[in-house]
Design an enzyme around this catalytic site. Structure first.
Site, mmCIF file in Angstrom:
data_model
loop_
_atom_site.group_PDB
_atom_site.id
_atom_site.type_symbol
_atom_site.label_atom_id
_atom_site.label_comp_id
_atom_site.label_asym_id
_atom_site.label_seq_id
_atom_site.Cartn_x
_atom_site.Cartn_y
_atom_site.Cartn_z
ATOM 1 N N GLU A 73 64.901 73.878 91.035
ATOM 2 C CA GLU A 73 64.808 75.474 91.400
ATOM 3 C C GLU A 73 65.204 76.408 91.332
ATOM 4 O O GLU A 73 66.192 76.980 90.987
ATOM 5 C CB GLU A 73 63.552 76.461 90.607
ATOM 6 C CG GLU A 73 63.201 75.162 89.466
ATOM 7 C CD GLU A 73 61.762 73.943 89.603
ATOM 8 O OE1 GLU A 73 62.586 73.806 91.162
ATOM 9 O OE2 GLU A 73 61.283 72.901 88.879
ATOM 10 N N SER A 94 62.032 68.035 77.298
ATOM 11 C CA SER A 94 61.592 69.190 76.596
ATOM 12 C C SER A 94 61.782 70.421 76.089
ATOM 13 O O SER A 94 61.384 70.716 75.721
ATOM 14 C CB SER A 94 60.369 69.104 77.765
ATOM 15 O OG SER A 94 59.328 70.261 78.664
ATOM 16 N N HIS A 115 57.263 77.333 78.200
ATOM 17 C CA HIS A 115 56.194 77.339 78.344
ATOM 18 C C HIS A 115 55.374 78.466 79.382
ATOM 19 O O HIS A 115 54.795 78.453 80.633
ATOM 20 C CB HIS A 115 56.284 76.037 79.569
ATOM 21 C CG HIS A 115 56.615 74.990 78.358
ATOM 22 N ND1 HIS A 115 57.889 74.756 77.668
ATOM 23 C CD2 HIS A 115 55.939 73.316 78.317
ATOM 24 C CE1 HIS A 115 58.223 73.891 77.241
ATOM 25 N NE2 HIS A 115 57.252 73.257 76.779
ATOM 26 N N ARG A 163 61.576 78.334 71.584
ATOM 27 C CA ARG A 163 62.505 76.973 72.164
ATOM 28 C C ARG A 163 63.418 76.304 71.506
ATOM 29 O O ARG A 163 64.751 76.385 71.626
ATOM 30 C CB ARG A 163 61.900 76.271 73.043
ATOM 31 C CG ARG A 163 60.796 74.881 72.597
ATOM 32 C CD ARG A 163 60.416 74.099 73.607
ATOM 33 N NE ARG A 163 58.948 74.262 72.803
ATOM 34 C CZ ARG A 163 58.418 72.538 73.466
ATOM 35 N NH1 ARG A 163 58.608 71.568 74.522
ATOM 36 N NH2 ARG A 163 57.228 72.776 72.810
ATOM 37 N N PHE A 166 58.267 77.562 87.266
ATOM 38 C CA PHE A 166 59.148 77.418 88.550
ATOM 39 C C PHE A 166 59.959 78.543 88.083
ATOM 40 O O PHE A 166 60.915 78.839 89.398
ATOM 41 C CB PHE A 166 59.754 76.020 88.143
ATOM 42 C CG PHE A 166 58.060 75.031 88.232
ATOM 43 C CD1 PHE A 166 57.470 75.095 88.544
ATOM 44 C CD2 PHE A 166 58.346 74.257 86.767
ATOM 45 C CE1 PHE A 166 55.842 74.507 88.970
ATOM 46 C CE2 PHE A 166 57.324 73.364 87.150
ATOM 47 C CZ PHE A 166 56.032 73.697 87.519
ATOM 48 N N ASP A 172 48.051 71.184 80.609
ATOM 49 C CA ASP A 172 48.246 71.496 81.948
ATOM 50 C C ASP A 172 47.956 72.279 83.253
ATOM 51 O O ASP A 172 48.067 71.363 84.741
ATOM 52 C CB ASP A 172 49.970 72.158 82.207
ATOM 53 C CG ASP A 172 51.413 70.307 81.472
ATOM 54 O OD1 ASP A 172 50.811 69.392 82.433
ATOM 55 O OD2 ASP A 172 52.118 70.724 81.150
ATOM 56 N N ARG A 210 55.504 78.236 74.397
ATOM 57 C CA ARG A 210 55.690 77.146 73.924
ATOM 58 C C ARG A 210 55.127 76.821 72.604
ATOM 59 O O ARG A 210 55.487 76.160 72.226
ATOM 60 C CB ARG A 210 54.591 75.923 75.080
ATOM 61 C CG ARG A 210 54.404 74.947 74.660
ATOM 62 C CD ARG A 210 53.781 73.974 76.036
ATOM 63 N NE ARG A 210 54.115 72.567 75.541
ATOM 64 C CZ ARG A 210 52.909 71.688 74.770
ATOM 65 N NH1 ARG A 210 51.958 72.240 75.167
ATOM 66 N NH2 ARG A 210 53.113 69.890 75.026
HETATM 67 C C1 LIG Z 1 58.869 72.179 90.662
HETATM 68 C C2 LIG Z 1 58.815 72.106 89.485
HETATM 69 N N1 LIG Z 1 59.410 72.014 88.686
HETATM 70 C C3 LIG Z 1 59.426 70.942 87.196
HETATM 71 C C4 LIG Z 1 58.345 70.264 87.433
HETATM 72 C C5 LIG Z 1 58.069 69.303 85.730
HETATM 73 N N2 LIG Z 1 57.880 68.129 85.921
HETATM 74 C C6 LIG Z 1 56.982 67.791 86.110
HETATM 75 S S1 LIG Z 1 56.940 66.046 85.802
HETATM 76 C C7 LIG Z 1 58.584 65.967 86.332
HETATM 77 C C8 LIG Z 1 59.257 64.832 87.094
HETATM 78 C C9 LIG Z 1 58.781 63.844 88.433
HETATM 79 O O1 LIG Z 1 59.636 62.402 88.415
HETATM 80 P P1 LIG Z 1 59.385 62.420 89.734
HETATM 81 O O2 LIG Z 1 58.509 62.791 90.968
HETATM 82 O O3 LIG Z 1 59.952 60.947 89.849
HETATM 83 O O4 LIG Z 1 57.249 61.802 89.632
HETATM 84 P P2 LIG Z 1 56.503 60.268 88.715
HETATM 85 O O5 LIG Z 1 58.178 59.747 88.249
HETATM 86 O O6 LIG Z 1 55.885 59.531 89.762
HETATM 87 O O7 LIG Z 1 56.261 60.266 88.330
HETATM 88 C C10 LIG Z 1 58.852 67.694 86.316
HETATM 89 C C11 LIG Z 1 60.548 67.564 86.126
HETATM 90 C C12 LIG Z 1 56.807 70.535 88.314
HETATM 91 N N3 LIG Z 1 56.196 69.909 88.187
HETATM 92 N N4 LIG Z 1 57.232 71.073 89.215
#
Ligand SMILES: Cc1ncc(C[n+]2csc(CCOP(=O)(O)OP(=O)(O)O)c2C)c(N)n1
Ligand SMILES: [Mg+2]
Lengths: 313, 275
Positions: free
Chosen positions: A57, A36, A108, A9, A82, A116, A166
């Site tokens: 997405e 990331s 990844h 990456r 995703f 994960d 990754r």
């Molecule tokens: C469909 C999808 N896209 C991207 C991710 C990667 N990802 C994991 S957590 C996150 C951010 C989540 O933010 P939020 O919903 O505000 O959660 P919190 O602040 O409560 O941790 C992302 C982009 C994912 N898990 N699922």
């Protein structure tokens, strides 16, 4: 021997900056994973040409289609779990069907995302994307070839799917030794068995060939980074020369590189083949090295498969 | 009268223990998502130790209330709450994210009490609707709760689900949004503006309540109001702070998915449990 590790990456983020400099049509889209994957660096340099659409997405893919229709070259990037997972319909109907110039680069990929767990591991993306007409599917083996293949994709009209893993991986290609989209690369010559690999499994294949040579087996190793369109010519040539093949990929054994190779040789020069890969099961949490061992994604597994094939020939 | 029956002391104690577990788990795993786990502690504590009808000895009891962690990356808060409630031994928590452990990086069905494998964001509310619909069909009185991230609201499926729940008059469904203002790449209002978030849900015909997500009385009050609402689903916008309880994590997007080291955690936990 000192093994040089480099991240795909990082290589991707770097080449994007060069492409952005070279061609003002290059735009980059992210879905809340840009820090990331480091595509945020493109956003820092070219803020007008970077779009973070949030965790959306499907919308990202549709927007990329519109950008391409208006003459841009969109690079769409998030985690492989995703993309294509969340947006296959948009990829199919909005991008591939009208043959748009969208470059989907997922990071990844495979099991080596690690801790994960299964929800974030991708073992079916190569198979899925292969089945979409017009889509190019590319799985680079290391950082330098990532650079080169991404740059070539940028200069080639049409939809591309490029899948990165990754972990930092050993560097196989020197910058000069070039890779070409659509051309499988013979990395090591051999006569007893052909090992056709892609992605991080290319390095495992090279190690397997080394181990096999110690037991008197001469293995030819091919980096089939372009899974589609597959370089069937080279692969059939290897099949004729060696008489038996092992494929190796960080994907489900169903429908990915193993499937593509099996299809190609069955139609023109059938030889025995063993597919090394994830055996149609979901992964789990763990460190990436542990997962590779548990799910059989190792040089050892490739060597074992090769020996078995040769013995039963 | 209600006031007196709320065991605030016990809830506070559980919250402190669960915060300690979260920090220890992610430090031991050297990865995971502490920020969004810490912001949701009081919400899960209220549900599992006050509001929900459930029995750790019978995780598959058909009449149990259901909790769907749609923002599955907050698995540490779910696993440690389940452990404190008796679904699994607290000693198992340190196996989070390790190979061969049940405690997967994102919720996994092997863990008793886990109702749904959230992880890919955006899919949980739909599943919660399915559970609530089944409850209606079967004339059961169980309730379904779904916890969503505020970044997660970016996903289109969330809004497809948001349209569907009022149509089916799912008054047995309560969605809770952990409004901590941060997603992975940064502040929600910079990555994808979500305000006015309450109005959005209102426009989708939900019964909307806003609370301080760390105030047990407010959370409980909202959950009771949700329960007495007829023919409409309720969404509770819970205003929280990402990384709550650890000063250097609060409001820092970097601690969305970064583990603090073990030494730091040891000190933090000591002060946390003393207070
Ligand atoms: C469909 C999808 N896209 C991207 C991710 C990667 N990802 C994991 S957590 C996150 C951010 C989540 O933010 P939020 O919903 O505000 O959660 P919190 O602040 O409560 O941790 C992302 C982009 C994912 N898990 N699922
Ligand atoms: Mg958030």
């Amino acid at each position: 021997m000192l093994v040089q590790l480099a991240s795909m990456r990082d290589a991707y983020a770097e080449v994007l900056l060069e492409l952005g400099q070279e061609d003002s049509r290059v735009v980059v889209l992210g879905a809340d994973t840009s820090v990331s994957i480091k595509t945020s660096l493109f956003g820092d340099r070219f803020p007008d040409r970077f779009f973070n659409v949030g965790i959306a997405e499907a919308n990202m893919m549709g927007i990329a289609a519109g950008l391409a229709l208006a003459g841009k070259i969109p690079f769409v990037t998030t985690y492989a779990a995703f993309v294509p997972g969340k947006c296959l319909d948009q990829i199919r109907n909005a991008i591939a069907y009208p043959n748009l110039n969208v470059k989907i680069v997922s990071s990844h990929g495979g099991l080596t995302v690690g801790p994960d767990g299964a929800s974030h591991q991708t073992i079916e993306d190569v198979a899925t994307m292969r089945a979409v007409p017009r889509m190019h599917v590319i799985v680079p083996a290391d950082a330098p070839s990532t650079r080169s293949l991404v740059a070539q994709a940028c200069r080639t009209l049409g939809p591309f799917y490029i899948r990165l893993s990754r972990p930092s991986v050993p560097t196989i290609y020197s910058a000069s030794k070039d890779v070409e989209v659509g051309k499988a690369k013979i990395l090591r010559e051999g006569s007893d068995i052909g090992i056709i690999a892609c992605g991080i499994m290319v390095n495992e294949a090279m190690e397997a060939a080394e181990t096999l040579s110690k037991t008197g087996i001469s293995a030819e190793v091919v980096d089939s980074h372009t899974v589609k369109p597959l370089d069937s010519e080279t692969i059939v040539r290897v099949a004729r020369k060696t008489g038996t093949l092992v494929t190796a990929e960080e994907q489900n054994v169903i429908g990915g590189l193993g499937g593509a190779v099996a299809e190609a040789i069955t139609e023109s020069y059938p030889v025995p083949i063993t597919r090394v890969g994830v055996r149609d099961t979901f992964g789990e949490s763990g460190e990436h090295e542990e997962l590779m061992v548990k799910y059989g994604l190792t040089s050892k597994e490739i060597a074992r498969a090769a020996k078995h094939l040769i013995k039963s020939r | 009268m209600e006031e007196q029956s709320i065991p605030i002391g016990m809830l506070l104690q559980k919250a402190a223990k669960i915060r300690a577990h979260i920090l220890e788990m992610v430090a031991e795993a050297k990865s995971g998502h502490p920020g969004g786990s810490l912001s949701a502690v009081e919400i899960l504590v209220t549900l599992f130790f006050y509001k929900m009808r459930h029995d750790p000895k019978r995780p598959d009891w058909p009449d149990r209330d259901r909790f769907v962690l749609s923002k599955g990356h907050a698995a540490p808060v779910l696993y440690s709450t389940l452990a404190e409630a008796g679904y699994l031994p607290t000693s198992e928590l340190k196996t989070l994210r390790k190979i061969n452990s049940r405690l997967q990086g994102h919720p996994d069905h092997r863990v008793p009490g886990v109702e749904f494998p959230g992880g890919s964001l955006g899919i949980g509310l739909s599943a919660a609707i399915g559970m609530a619909l089944a409850g209606k069909v079967d004339k059961k009185d169980y309730r379904v709760y779904a916890l969503l991230g505020d970044g997660e609201l970016d996903e289109g499926e969330t809004w497809e689900a948001a349209m569907a729940a009022p149509k089916f008059k799912l008054d047995n469904l309560t969605a809770i949004v952990d409004r901590n203002g941060i997603q992975q790449d940064g502040l929600t209002e910079q990555i994808m503006p979500m305000e006015p978030v309450g109005y959005k849900w209102k426009a989708f015909n939900w019964h909307v309540l806003e609370v301080d997500g760390f105030d047990f009385r407010q959370v409980i009050d909202a959950l009771e109001k949700a329960e007495s609402m007829r023919n409409r689903p309720t969404v509770i916008i819970a205003h929280t702070v990402k990384g709550k309880g650890v000063s250097f994590m609060e409001w820092d997007p970097a601690y969305h998915g970064k583990a603090p080291d073990k030494d730091t955690v040891r000190k933090l936990v000591k002060t946390m449990l003393e207070e």
